[in-house]
Design an enzyme around this catalytic site. Structure first.
Site: not given
Length: 414
Positions: A174-175
């Site tokens: 996600d990051t």
């Protein structure tokens, strides 16, 4: 040293509508907000983003939400209704960027398709983050970062040999997707402005303003030479635990005080200093160990020698000796260590803000600072992730709503 504040940061004046949930699109929003953009996070009424309850230690609002959604404004709107759709379109009309990470087709079902957004704002940059992208046979499939990390080849490399792949302790997929989303947004904004200036075009084409980030592709992009090594040589890389394949010696080592340190002594010149620092000139002078290839073949013997040396001394003494020899090394920091770290403090990378979890006031809570640094120190965090709907009245008033209309809306959204 130049003092820079977020309010006058490089993205001050940029307006962003964030429709995302969880971590990916909100990370894009956080990065833009960190550098001065006005990010309005649109959340579902009453419950808000589910991230508010992830890793909830007490109360009703997690530190994860307070971190990922810092420096944003929060409003509530039900996007499944015409009223909610109209609120979003009103925001879009005055904004530069829209962020979303719903399953492909969701915005279209809500009447927020490309045509509707284009009609509202023909200059809008749209960042879309999804598991497998907006096109291709897997586009409709749902998927969180855990699935994407596996599908992108990343999980194949993480963990111990002979055991099932592991996962990192943070939502790395996600990051990284969020980072690409922020890069894509700024890239499109830059092209939008330079195209106007250079070509005299009124609007940048919509396909140049739509940033399509797939979680699995974001992870594929950080697998380095995994694919070309297979394609060119038929080599399938395997999990190597704390090591990195083909690079030695580089690992974590246990010390006498029970703490571990990481040492990266894999450069040819560094290796010479490293072996002499641990009292093993024989390994430094061994002709077979002068290159990474040779050292990788002897990685077990090298790790045994280094481990014997570290186990005989404290982590502090080991790191001091390695530092004196110019060997890259460091402690494995805990959260407690990070909060007391002098280097992080010197650059404003640990910032203390008053916060509540919904039940308790938690003054001077430590949060990580803003990366990258401008002017020698982190920009200040303007505020932690807001309470649900904390800015609904403020934002709707900016859209021209009357006090009575705002009051009625807020009552119905409770």
């Amino acid at each position: 040293m130049i003092e820079v504040d977020a309010a006058s940061g490089p993205l001050a004046g940029v307006r962003v509508v964030e429709l995302g949930n969880y971590i990916a699109a909100p990370t894009t929003g956080r990065l833009l907000a960190d550098f001065g953009a006005d990010v309005v996070k649109v959340e579902r009424p009453r419950t808000g983003d589910e991230l508010r309850r992830w890793r909830l230690r007490s109360g009703t609002t997690s530190m994860l939400h307070r971190t990922i959604n810092r420096s944003k404004r929060s409003i509530v709107a039900d996007l499944r209704t015409d009223e909610g759709r109209d609120v979003v379109l009103d925001l879009v009309r005055r904004s530069d960027v829209l962020l979303e990470n719903f399953r492909p087709g969701t915005l279209e079902r809500w009447g927020l398709d490309a045509a509707a957004l284009e009609a509202a704002n023909p200059d809008l940059v749209v960042v879309r983050i999804s598991a497998f992208g907006q096109t291709g046979p897997l586009a409709p499939r749902p998927g969180f970062a855990a699935v994407a990390e596996a599908a992108g080849g990343f999980r194949e490399l993480v963990g111990e040999p002979g055991r099932a792949p592991s996962r990192t302790g943070v939502s790395i997929g996600d990051t990284i997707a969020g980072l690409y989303g922020a890069f894509g947004a700024v890239m499109a904004l830059l092209e939008r402005e330079t195209t106007r200036a250079a070509r005299g075009e009124r609007h940048l084409a919509i396909d140049r303003r739509t940033i399509d980030v797939a979680l699995n592709e974001a992870m594929l992009s950080v697998t380095e030479s995994l694919v070309p090594e297979w394609s060119a040589y038929g080599v399938r890389r395997e999990r190597t635990g704390g090591r990195m394949e083909g690079i030695a010696p580089s690992n974590a080592y246990l010390c006498a005080d029970g703490r571990s340190i990481v040492v990266a002594g894999n450069g040819d010149g560094i290796y010479q200093r490293y072996m002499r620092a641990i009292g093993r000139p024989d390994l430094a002078d061994d002709p077979a160990l002068q290159t990474n290839d040779g050292r990788w073949a002897a990685r077990d013997a090298l790790d045994d020698a280094i481990g014997a040396w570290t186990r005989a001394r404290s982590s502090e003494d080991a790191l001091a000796a390695l530092d004196d020899a110019g060997v890259p090394s460091g402690p494995i920091a805990t959260a407690e260590d990070l909060c007391a770290d002098e280097q992080l403090a010197a650059r404003g990378m640990i910032q203390r803000l008053d916060v509540t979890d919904g039940e308790r006031d938690l003054p001077a809570t430590a949060f990580p600072g803003v990366v990258p640094v401008l002017g020698g120190r982190s920009l200040p965090i303007r505020h932690v992730g807001p309470d649900l709907g904390a800015h609904t009245a403020e934002v709707l008033a900016e859209l021209g709503w009357s006090d009575a209309r705002v009051a009625d809306y807020e009552e119905r959204m409770r």
